[in-house]
Design a protein around this motif. Structure first.
Motif, short mmCIF file in Angstrom:
data_model
loop_
_atom_site.label_atom_id
_atom_site.label_comp_id
_atom_site.label_asym_id
_atom_site.label_seq_id
_atom_site.Cartn_x
_atom_site.Cartn_y
_atom_site.Cartn_z
N LYS A 98 0.65 -1.22 0.09
CA LYS A 98 0.04 -0.06 -0.08
C LYS A 98 0.78 1.23 0.09
O LYS A 98 0.53 2.08 -0.50
CB LYS A 98 -0.99 -0.09 1.34
CG LYS A 98 -1.89 1.41 1.49
CD LYS A 98 -2.80 1.12 2.51
CE LYS A 98 -3.73 2.35 2.80
NZ LYS A 98 -4.52 2.37 3.91
N LYS A 99 1.89 1.28 0.81
CA LYS A 99 2.70 2.54 0.88
C LYS A 99 3.85 2.59 0.08
O LYS A 99 4.63 3.37 0.03
CB LYS A 99 3.15 2.72 2.57
CG LYS A 99 2.10 2.70 3.48
CD LYS A 99 2.40 2.45 4.94
CE LYS A 99 3.25 3.70 5.35
NZ LYS A 99 2.47 5.30 5.36
N GLY A 100 4.16 1.35 -0.62
CA GLY A 100 5.47 1.25 -1.47
C GLY A 100 6.71 1.43 -0.71
O GLY A 100 7.74 1.87 -1.06
N ILE A 101 6.87 0.79 0.54
CA ILE A 101 8.04 0.93 1.30
C ILE A 101 8.40 -0.43 1.55
O ILE A 101 7.73 -1.62 1.41
CB ILE A 101 7.55 1.66 2.88
CG1 ILE A 101 6.63 1.01 3.32
CG2 ILE A 101 7.31 3.07 2.30
CD1 ILE A 101 6.62 1.75 4.99
N ARG A 115 1.65 1.75 10.44
CA ARG A 115 0.90 2.33 9.21
C ARG A 115 1.34 3.98 9.02
O ARG A 115 1.14 4.60 7.98
CB ARG A 115 -0.35 2.16 9.42
CG ARG A 115 -0.97 3.06 10.50
CD ARG A 115 -2.61 2.71 10.77
NE ARG A 115 -3.30 3.40 11.86
CZ ARG A 115 -3.72 4.58 11.85
NH1 ARG A 115 -3.64 5.41 10.76
NH2 ARG A 115 -4.32 5.06 12.69
N LEU A 116 1.92 4.57 10.29
CA LEU A 116 2.46 5.83 10.19
C LEU A 116 3.89 5.98 9.75
O LEU A 116 4.12 7.07 9.33
CB LEU A 116 2.40 6.54 11.71
CG LEU A 116 1.09 6.32 12.51
CD1 LEU A 116 1.31 6.76 14.03
CD2 LEU A 116 0.04 7.07 11.67
N ASP A 117 4.55 5.21 9.30
CA ASP A 117 5.96 5.06 9.00
C ASP A 117 5.98 5.88 7.54
O ASP A 117 5.30 5.61 6.80
CB ASP A 117 6.48 3.54 8.69
CG ASP A 117 6.79 3.03 10.18
OD1 ASP A 117 7.15 3.86 11.18
OD2 ASP A 117 7.12 2.05 10.22
N GLN A 118 7.03 6.90 7.24
CA GLN A 118 7.20 7.52 6.10
C GLN A 118 6.29 8.42 6.04
O GLN A 118 6.04 8.97 4.91
CB GLN A 118 7.35 6.42 5.00
CG GLN A 118 8.46 5.66 4.95
CD GLN A 118 9.93 6.09 5.40
OE1 GLN A 118 10.29 7.20 4.46
NE2 GLN A 118 10.76 5.50 6.23
N ASP A 119 5.29 8.82 6.96
CA ASP A 119 4.38 9.85 6.81
C ASP A 119 4.66 10.79 7.70
O ASP A 119 4.20 12.10 7.80
CB ASP A 119 3.01 9.26 7.11
CG ASP A 119 2.59 8.57 5.83
OD1 ASP A 119 2.70 9.13 4.54
OD2 ASP A 119 1.80 7.59 5.57
N PHE A 120 5.01 10.25 9.01
CA PHE A 120 5.20 11.26 10.20
C PHE A 120 6.77 11.09 10.69
O PHE A 120 7.05 9.81 10.71
CB PHE A 120 4.46 10.83 11.42
CG PHE A 120 2.59 11.22 11.36
CD1 PHE A 120 2.44 12.41 11.50
CD2 PHE A 120 1.96 10.56 10.41
CE1 PHE A 120 1.17 12.80 11.59
CE2 PHE A 120 0.65 10.84 10.12
CZ PHE A 120 0.25 12.06 10.56
N THR A 121 7.59 12.26 10.95
CA THR A 121 8.72 12.00 11.51
C THR A 121 8.98 11.44 12.96
O THR A 121 8.53 11.95 13.81
CB THR A 121 9.48 13.26 11.24
OG1 THR A 121 9.58 13.64 9.88
CG2 THR A 121 10.89 13.17 11.94
#
Length: 213
Positions: free
Chosen positions: A147-150, A168-174
């Protein structure tokens, strides 16, 4: 026996990672105290946090958004930030550019910077949160990768599967730090009773001091 060996290896890696960092903080609350390490590989967020402490931004601040099994958020609330920025005649929206690093992820006790829906995923200057996530399955991680491409590394997968978090918060919030002592305190705070907007029914103030060693 293999399970015990795996747990020992994960603890050793975790201790090596936290011990290598140079800046540590002490959070004081009515629920108890806990200690946090700031990551040197997210230097801009680290330095902003240290500056905020010196400027007394977080002295007498509140944990003002609490969601059990998700996060404990503190500092400036989204609503107050929106009001302040809407009233600014110059329409300024100061943010700090995101700092994503494979070593910084949303494990239990992770320290992150809040933000709004800006496309750059830049952080608010005076809002933080701690992850008090939930159990994570291998299937969930596989789905998030698609989904996130990570891609989750070995250490991340082992940590999430062993202790949980909020991947699910990874790569969206620091993420720029983590609790290394006193995780039970933030878990107690996460169980505070709240209203329908996730405000705690009783105020949960906190203050922060830098640990000088």
């Amino acid at each position: 026996m293999r399970k015990i060996t795996l747990i020992i290896a994960i603890v050793f890696i975790w201790m090596s990672n936290t011990n290598a960092q140079s800046k540590r903080l002490l959070f004081k609350t009515a629920f108890g105290e806990f200690k946090v390490v700031l990551y040197d590989f997210t230097p801009n967020h680290r330095d902003l946090m240290l500056k905020s402490i010196k400027d007394s931004v977080y002295q007498g601040a509140l944990f003002n958004r609490i969601i059990e099994n998700f996060v404990v958020q503190g500092g400036e609330h989204d609503i107050d930030i929106e009001k302040k920025e809407a009233a600014d005649p110059q329409h300024r929206k100061p943010r700090l550019a995101a700092e994503f690093d494979q070593r910084a992820f949303h494990k239990m006790g992770a320290l992150g910077a809040g933000r709004d829906g800006n496309p750059e995923k830049a952080s608010f200057l005076n809002q933080i949160y701690f992850v008090v996530g939930k159990k994570v399955s291998s299937a969930e991680l596989d789905g998030l990768e698609i989904k996130k491409g990570i891609k989750y590394g070995k250490e991340q997968r082992e940590e999430y599967l062993l202790r949980g978090g909020q991947p699910r918060l990874d790569q969206d919030f620091t993420v720029f730090g983590e609790i290394y002592q006193g995780l039970d305190v933030i878990l107690k705070i996460s169980r505070s009773k709240t209203d329908q907007q996730d405000f705690p029914l009783e105020k949960v103030p906190f203050s922060i001091v830098e640990i000088k060693e």
